[in-house]
Motif scaffolding. Sequence first.
Motif, PDB file in Angstrom:
ATOM      1  N   GLY A 144       0.633  -1.175   0.150  1.00 40.59           N
ATOM      2  CA  GLY A 144      -0.134   0.220  -0.636  1.00 40.59           C
ATOM      3  C   GLY A 144       0.933   1.267  -0.006  1.00 40.59           C
ATOM      4  O   GLY A 144       1.479   1.672  -0.382  1.00 40.59           O
ATOM      5  N   LYS A 145       0.688   2.070   0.485  1.00 40.24           N
ATOM      6  CA  LYS A 145       1.098   2.896   1.148  1.00 40.24           C
ATOM      7  C   LYS A 145       3.093   3.258   1.195  1.00 40.24           C
ATOM      8  O   LYS A 145       3.490   3.058   1.514  1.00 40.24           O
ATOM      9  N   VAL A 146       3.414   4.655   0.541  1.00 37.26           N
ATOM     10  CA  VAL A 146       4.416   4.033  -0.199  1.00 37.26           C
ATOM     11  C   VAL A 146       5.214   5.415   0.845  1.00 37.26           C
ATOM     12  O   VAL A 146       4.617   7.362   0.901  1.00 37.26           O
ATOM     13  N   ILE A 147       6.325   5.679   1.923  1.00 39.96           N
ATOM     14  CA  ILE A 147       6.769   6.594   2.169  1.00 39.96           C
ATOM     15  C   ILE A 147       8.482   7.011   1.865  1.00 39.96           C
ATOM     16  O   ILE A 147       8.707   5.774   1.387  1.00 39.96           O
ATOM     17  N   ARG A 148       8.352   8.056   1.653  1.00 38.67           N
ATOM     18  CA  ARG A 148      10.282   8.721   1.334  1.00 38.67           C
ATOM     19  C   ARG A 148      10.678   9.148   2.199  1.00 38.67           C
ATOM     20  O   ARG A 148      10.668  10.241   2.478  1.00 38.67           O
ATOM     21  N   PRO A 149      10.999   8.756   3.831  1.00 34.59           N
ATOM     22  CA  PRO A 149      11.900   9.187   4.550  1.00 34.59           C
ATOM     23  C   PRO A 149      12.990   9.830   4.513  1.00 34.59           C
ATOM     24  O   PRO A 149      14.220   9.645   3.103  1.00 34.59           O
ATOM     25  N   ARG A 150      13.723  11.507   4.464  1.00 33.27           N
ATOM     26  CA  ARG A 150      15.030  12.163   4.091  1.00 33.27           C
ATOM     27  C   ARG A 150      15.750  11.145   5.169  1.00 33.27           C
ATOM     28  O   ARG A 150      15.104  10.642   6.017  1.00 33.27           O
ATOM     29  N   PRO A 151      17.078  10.950   4.849  1.00 33.79           N
ATOM     30  CA  PRO A 151      18.565  10.246   5.371  1.00 33.79           C
ATOM     31  C   PRO A 151      18.418  10.497   6.685  1.00 33.79           C
ATOM     32  O   PRO A 151      18.368  11.731   6.285  1.00 33.79           O
ATOM     33  N   LEU A 152      18.413   9.601   7.371  1.00 28.08           N
ATOM     34  CA  LEU A 152      18.320   9.937   8.359  1.00 28.08           C
ATOM     35  C   LEU A 152      19.768   9.793   9.253  1.00 28.08           C
ATOM     36  O   LEU A 152      21.341   9.170   8.500  1.00 28.08           O
TER      37      LEU A 152
ATOM     38  N   LYS B  21       0.999   5.542  -7.620  1.00 29.17           N
ATOM     39  CA  LYS B  21       0.366   6.728  -6.184  1.00 29.17           C
ATOM     40  C   LYS B  21      -0.438   5.859  -5.056  1.00 29.17           C
ATOM     41  O   LYS B  21      -0.394   4.782  -5.071  1.00 29.17           O
ATOM     42  N   GLY B  22      -0.419   7.162  -3.878  1.00 25.28           N
ATOM     43  CA  GLY B  22      -0.915   6.891  -3.184  1.00 25.28           C
ATOM     44  C   GLY B  22      -0.014   7.929  -2.193  1.00 25.28           C
ATOM     45  O   GLY B  22       0.204   6.893  -0.871  1.00 25.28           O
ATOM     46  N   ASP B  23       1.105   8.323  -2.292  1.00 27.28           N
ATOM     47  CA  ASP B  23       2.220   8.736  -1.497  1.00 27.28           C
ATOM     48  C   ASP B  23       1.857  10.015  -0.261  1.00 27.28           C
ATOM     49  O   ASP B  23       1.881   9.529   0.732  1.00 27.28           O
ATOM     50  N   ASP B  24       0.053  10.542  -1.335  1.00 24.67           N
ATOM     51  CA  ASP B  24      -0.224  11.322   0.280  1.00 24.67           C
ATOM     52  C   ASP B  24      -1.309  10.617   0.732  1.00 24.67           C
ATOM     53  O   ASP B  24      -2.217  11.185   1.174  1.00 24.67           O
ATOM     54  N   ASP B  25      -1.900   9.682  -0.099  1.00 24.92           N
ATOM     55  CA  ASP B  25      -3.424   8.993   0.404  1.00 24.92           C
ATOM     56  C   ASP B  25      -3.214   7.119   0.267  1.00 24.92           C
ATOM     57  O   ASP B  25      -2.212   6.749   0.014  1.00 24.92           O
ATOM     58  N   ASP B  26      -4.155   6.677   1.054  1.00 23.34           N
ATOM     59  CA  ASP B  26      -4.364   5.375   0.393  1.00 23.34           C
ATOM     60  C   ASP B  26      -5.277   4.263  -0.248  1.00 23.34           C
ATOM     61  O   ASP B  26      -5.324   3.541  -0.421  1.00 23.34           O
ATOM     62  N   ASP B  27      -5.848   5.663  -0.678  1.00 20.31           N
ATOM     63  CA  ASP B  27      -6.620   5.144  -2.001  1.00 20.31           C
ATOM     64  C   ASP B  27      -6.389   4.136  -3.126  1.00 20.31           C
ATOM     65  O   ASP B  27      -5.045   4.546  -3.145  1.00 20.31           O
ATOM     66  N   ASP B  28      -7.483   3.113  -3.605  1.00 18.69           N
ATOM     67  CA  ASP B  28      -6.684   2.040  -4.517  1.00 18.69           C
ATOM     68  C   ASP B  28      -6.999   3.006  -5.835  1.00 18.69           C
ATOM     69  O   ASP B  28      -7.435   4.035  -6.251  1.00 18.69           O
TER      70      ASP B  28
ATOM     71  N   TYR C  87       3.101  10.688  14.400  1.00 23.61           N
ATOM     72  CA  TYR C  87       2.560  12.257  14.659  1.00 23.61           C
ATOM     73  C   TYR C  87       2.448  12.230  12.846  1.00 23.61           C
ATOM     74  O   TYR C  87       2.438  13.533  12.746  1.00 23.61           O
ATOM     75  N   LYS C  88       2.355  11.896  12.303  1.00 25.49           N
ATOM     76  CA  LYS C  88       1.689  12.128  11.191  1.00 25.49           C
ATOM     77  C   LYS C  88       2.637  13.150   9.460  1.00 25.49           C
ATOM     78  O   LYS C  88       2.013  13.862   9.558  1.00 25.49           O
ATOM     79  N   ARG C  89       3.750  12.111  10.510  1.00 29.33           N
ATOM     80  CA  ARG C  89       4.601  13.040   9.208  1.00 29.33           C
ATOM     81  C   ARG C  89       4.219  12.586   8.230  1.00 29.33           C
ATOM     82  O   ARG C  89       4.974  12.797   7.010  1.00 29.33           O
ATOM     83  N   TYR C  90       4.030  11.394   7.801  1.00 29.56           N
ATOM     84  CA  TYR C  90       3.542  10.756   6.246  1.00 29.56           C
ATOM     85  C   TYR C  90       1.740  10.983   6.033  1.00 29.56           C
ATOM     86  O   TYR C  90       1.729   9.995   4.868  1.00 29.56           O
ATOM     87  N   GLY C  91       1.395  11.544   6.259  1.00 28.85           N
ATOM     88  CA  GLY C  91      -0.281  12.593   6.339  1.00 28.85           C
ATOM     89  C   GLY C  91      -0.896  11.853   6.688  1.00 28.85           C
ATOM     90  O   GLY C  91      -2.022  12.415   7.181  1.00 28.85           O
ATOM     91  N   LYS C  92      -1.095  10.610   7.410  1.00 18.50           N
ATOM     92  CA  LYS C  92      -1.580  10.200   8.367  1.00 18.50           C
ATOM     93  C   LYS C  92      -1.257   9.460   9.857  1.00 18.50           C
ATOM     94  O   LYS C  92      -0.394   9.418   9.706  1.00 18.50           O
ATOM     95  N   SER C  93      -2.001   8.994  10.288  1.00 18.81           N
ATOM     96  CA  SER C  93      -1.538   8.672  12.066  1.00 18.81           C
ATOM     97  C   SER C  93      -1.572   7.447  11.403  1.00 18.81           C
ATOM     98  O   SER C  93      -2.546   7.070  11.203  1.00 18.81           O
ATOM     99  N   TYR C  94      -0.787   6.181  11.773  1.00 16.08           N
ATOM    100  CA  TYR C  94      -0.281   4.556  11.758  1.00 16.08           C
ATOM    101  C   TYR C  94      -0.268   4.521  13.009  1.00 16.08           C
ATOM    102  O   TYR C  94       1.052   4.088  13.321  1.00 16.08           O
ATOM    103  N   GLU C  95      -1.022   4.204  14.096  1.00 14.46           N
ATOM    104  CA  GLU C  95      -0.948   4.300  15.703  1.00 14.46           C
ATOM    105  C   GLU C  95      -0.534   3.286  15.618  1.00 14.46           C
ATOM    106  O   GLU C  95       0.192   2.310  16.286  1.00 14.46           O
TER     107      GLU C  95
END
Length: 720
Positions: free
Chosen positions: A474-482, A599-606, A502-510
């Motif tokens: 599903g969701k693709v996230i692109r973190p900055r290098p730590l 598609k879906g970097d900002d949302d999880d819709d198919d 804390y919604k760094r990637y659009g939504k909260s994935y608690e």
Amino acid sequence: MPFVVQDTAKPLGQIRDSKTVSAQNPGESIISAVLDLQKLAVTRDSWIKSLECLYLATEVEDAEPTGKRQRLANGESAASYYTPDLLRRTHLDPVNDDDRGRDYVAVSYTWETSDEEEQQESCRSFGGYFIESRKTGEPAQPSNIRDVVWERVLRYAEHVNCDTIWIDRECVDQDNTKEKEAAIQNMHLVYSLSRRPVALLTHVIQAAEELSLLVGLLSGDLKEEKEAAALELLDEITSDLWWQRAWTFQEDYRASTRMTLLIPHTTNLEHRKQTARDHFNRPLLGNLVGEICIKSTDFRRCATEFCLRHREKRPETAPICNRILATAGKYNVLLRDNHPSAAYPSVSRSMTPTIIADIGRRGILAESDRLAIAANCCGYNVRLDTTALNKHGSSLSLSMLALCLLNGEIIENHPRPRRGTLKDSIFTYLSKQFLRSFRPPIDEGLTFIKSCRFVDPVLTPSGTRTRGHLWRLGKVIRPRPLKHKKYCTLSPLSMLATDLKYKRYGKSYEDLAAQLLWWVSESPAASRVGRHYHHRHGSSAQLRPWGWDTWMTHEVETALLEGKPLRLASLVDPANSREYEPYSAIFVGEDVDDWGDEKGDDDDDDDADVPPTYVFRSIRLAKEQSPRFGDITKHVSLEVEVEWPKRDRKPEGDKDAPIHIAEGGEGEETEDTPELGLPKLYIKRWLGGLCFRGSRNTSQQPVLFPWPAELLATSNKNPD
């Protein structure tokens, strides 16, 4: 009596259409023949619990071993002016007694004399050594092994202070067919468990120049003007008969880093040899009188690196270099990927095709023994009944293919692109068709890939059936290098959990964040980087086991440090493929541009236009503590396209309604059509990552990996 047919040089299509195969499967495909061979599959029995060995009797024990002179195998009688040495029998338990039970010299040599030995009369003599009879009260018999072999072995055994010796011709009852077959199927254990395996080469180093060249090769200090002579010397050494036999290949491979090569030299070179030192001032060529002692892995590594460099520098030497590489190549050097940007040498393909090809090109008496050797080298538990194969005159090529598939080897099955064809020999086909996209998360890449096999595979007319878990990407996230911060006490996984919560990637994935934090603090696979932080700050964090979970943890953390994209995934419900749990897995992209078209970097819709992709995961831990005993851990993590089975009774207009499988019920197989109703998986690539839910708490589902089209083609319908 027919025997297994040596046909490994022939194209697979020709083998399929040959009288040998077509007589048993007229008009059928290669898979039809493989399914027939599956009926001959057997599991290996443990033979090595009591290992018969030999030791040299003392003068006090035996002044005259035989009581009378014995007639030798060649018709001559033993010389009467001396008393032959006696070797007595003893038994060890190398499996359960890892101290004394493994302290024996396992000898690797050729039964027949080499060309060098044929030229020396002293190397062709027998009768200097007698072997204690297995039957009480019967006299000792002259050994069937050349005296020169015993002399060299006993000298080495004394040199390493080990009085127990295992040598196949005397330690396996050659007249007991059942014991001999069991020994063939388990021979690898003898060498992998021995602390002191030794190989007897016969090419004699005679000149000081040759010794200097060998020193230069091993020390990495070879002058350019000496390279041509060094190449010639390597060609001569690797032309030794010992390098040409399939059995000695197995013995060297399974002995691994412990195998010592003995290369004889003339007496005038002894002092020069003794003074040769490595960078740590250790003897470079050993200090055993009359022998050069080199670790086989060191020799093969130096020879491989030299030949690869020399071939690139001087292409006209390619034939000689290739011959040496085919004979004495070091796999973790030969199979390296050439990526200039890589931080360290990596591998992405299995060594199994190379092992099988190397076994296939070497000499052997019984062709069916190649199958046992291949199984021993590759760590296969499922074998083929060689007696039945010989009785039926089975194809060696198709038997090798069946052996690989029965033990879960992964072959490409996606229609695009096609690699192997029926115009290829079995060796070429396996080389092309084996998966080539592995991404080992550790330096020992080939060891990792060796375990990348399907768990408990079953071969069916449609494909390989196995079990595991499916994860929907599903969701693709692109973190900055730590970056490592001086005063930071959080591991990369802890930082990721915070960002997800804390919604760094659009939504909260608690839910996923909570699982990550639990993993860091409680999982047996603690973060390597986290341990580094805790250790630096004085915590007494306990070191955890090094295995699959730890490797995957390290892979995700490395991706975070390098800024690689990550993909969240949901576990697929085995009973309903449209039902997904919340995200509970994280998979790692290959580079920063991976999944750029998703598609879906900002949302999880198919995306209705792009079919979802999945990851198939399956893991089975080894049943035994050490892979030396045969069983190995198996793990699979593949990105796949899924073709779901046909279903009925789906309410129109309600895509979320429960879906019922037409036959077989929830993916279960029927007796007549075992693969009916299973999702068909087509491999895209290897994809590693962390899964927090499913592997232990959710039942595995059966799946089917369909066969490549060419393996299903009949003579009337050939895709080539």
